[in-house]
Design an enzyme around this catalytic site. Sequence first.
Site, PDB file in Angstrom:
ATOM      1  N   ASN A  16       2.916  -6.734   6.755  1.00  0.00           N
ATOM      2  CA  ASN A  16       1.515  -6.607   6.373  1.00  0.00           C
ATOM      3  C   ASN A  16       0.677  -6.593   7.653  1.00  0.00           C
ATOM      4  OD1 ASN A  16      -1.097  -6.979   5.467  1.00  0.00           O
ATOM      5  ND2 ASN A  16      -0.739  -9.029   4.621  1.00  0.00           N
ATOM      6  N   TRP A  17       0.150  -5.426   7.982  1.00  0.00           N
ATOM      7  CA  TRP A  17      -0.623  -5.299   9.237  1.00  0.00           C
ATOM      8  C   TRP A  17      -1.993  -5.960   9.139  1.00  0.00           C
ATOM      9  CZ3 TRP A  17      -0.083   0.471  11.248  1.00  0.00           C
ATOM     10  CH2 TRP A  17       1.270   0.721  11.521  1.00  0.00           C
ATOM     11  N   LYS A  18      -2.398  -6.314   7.907  1.00  0.00           N
ATOM     12  CA  LYS A  18      -3.751  -6.850   7.670  1.00  0.00           C
ATOM     13  C   LYS A  18      -4.792  -5.873   8.237  1.00  0.00           C
ATOM     14  CE  LYS A  18      -1.848 -11.404   7.307  1.00  0.00           C
ATOM     15  NZ  LYS A  18      -1.992 -12.855   7.494  1.00  0.00           N
ATOM     16  N   HIS A 103      -2.910 -11.516  -2.184  1.00  0.00           N
ATOM     17  CA  HIS A 103      -2.667 -12.227  -0.921  1.00  0.00           C
ATOM     18  C   HIS A 103      -3.701 -13.356  -0.778  1.00  0.00           C
ATOM     19  CE1 HIS A 103      -2.551 -13.097   3.372  1.00  0.00           C
ATOM     20  NE2 HIS A 103      -1.334 -12.586   3.361  1.00  0.00           N
ATOM     21  N   GLU A 173       3.983 -17.704  -0.522  1.00  0.00           N
ATOM     22  CA  GLU A 173       3.341 -17.897   0.772  1.00  0.00           C
ATOM     23  C   GLU A 173       2.498 -19.160   0.734  1.00  0.00           C
ATOM     24  OE1 GLU A 173       2.995 -14.205   3.277  1.00  0.00           O
ATOM     25  OE2 GLU A 173       1.259 -14.142   1.962  1.00  0.00           O
ATOM     26  N   GLY A 179      -0.609 -17.625   8.988  1.00  0.00           N
ATOM     27  CA  GLY A 179      -1.401 -17.594  10.223  1.00  0.00           C
ATOM     28  C   GLY A 179      -1.265 -18.868  11.050  1.00  0.00           C
ATOM     29  N   GLY A 240       3.213 -11.321   8.713  1.00  0.00           N
ATOM     30  CA  GLY A 240       1.880 -10.972   9.201  1.00  0.00           C
ATOM     31  C   GLY A 240       2.010 -10.586  10.659  1.00  0.00           C
TER      32      GLY A 240
HETATM   33  P1  PGA Z   1       1.737 -14.681   9.273  1.00  0.00           P
HETATM   34  O1  PGA Z   1       1.050 -14.097   7.958  1.00  0.00           O
HETATM   35  O2  PGA Z   1       3.143 -14.168   9.292  1.00  0.00           O
HETATM   36  O3  PGA Z   1       0.918 -14.160  10.412  1.00  0.00           O
HETATM   37  O4  PGA Z   1       1.699 -16.180   9.149  1.00  0.00           O
HETATM   38  C1  PGA Z   1       1.794 -14.042   6.785  1.00  0.00           C
HETATM   39  C2  PGA Z   1       1.047 -13.323   5.716  1.00  0.00           C
HETATM   40  O5  PGA Z   1      -0.187 -13.359   5.670  1.00  0.00           O
HETATM   41  O6  PGA Z   1       1.681 -12.690   4.859  1.00  0.00           O
END
Ligand code: PGA
Length: 264
Positions: A16-18, A103, A173, A179, A240
């Site tokens: 997930n590139w966000k 999400h 999650e 994050g 992420g």
């Molecule tokens: P992260 O994010 O791997 O940067 O902790 C995970 C996510 O939001 O799916």
Amino acid sequence: MQTPTSPQVKRLVVANWKMNPETKKEAEMLARMSVKIGTGLKRSELVICPPFPFLGLSAYMRMPKSISLGVQDVYPERAGARTGEVSLSMVKDMKARYVIVGHSERRAGGETDALVSKKARAVIAAGMRPIVCVGETSRDGDAKYLRILREQLLESLAGISKNNASTLIVAYEPVWAVGASVADDPHETAETILFIRKTLADMFSERIALTIPILYGGAVSDKNAAAFLAHAGVQGLLLGRSGRDSKQLAGIIKASELTPFPQI
Ligand code: PGA
């Protein structure tokens, strides 16, 4: 019966590139890097989920079978007067096969379980696979968080028929790990995953619950990926930050290819 641990079923590594990167040029580089890492996989499928404007990059023109495209959200209708929204038909036509739904970053912006369930049903109706995210914001000592998770699953998957349930993917999650610098402990994740699978069995049936892949997400790295795959009872990972880092992504894909499939 085909379960997520059957040899013909691939592990899912979802990147997930966000809201990254900032330019098309950088996105093209990131996509090329991902396609390179995801080519020729035998036991895994890499799902790249870029932001909408980066769905049509030339790096995706000739993708091997081991790589798919997904998106990070969608509006749950085909077309219409919805200013600013992106429809299922559009992303499907851009070759997206997966849609991340609910999400925690969207839930924090007000997305309710009811809307998550509406989106998940619409994604299935459009012939794509929803990756429905659930997770507690904090973990308490007396396991009240399990009640919250059960509630989230019941509401976010409401209205999905038994017939359609095997197209579902659930991503666990824990919000406190997303994050963050530290992930959940894979052995503790295993208990939560068991609880999620039990809840899915109550909702659909034990047989159907065994066909639904459950992913873990939240601070996954090349250091902990193998431990999650070996001990947490998950059939894949949702990334992420590490999904945009070539060293991390390569290490995680390697772990996914090499870690033996545990029985569930
Ligand atoms: P992260 O994010 O791997 O940067 O902790 C995970 C996510 O939001 O799916």
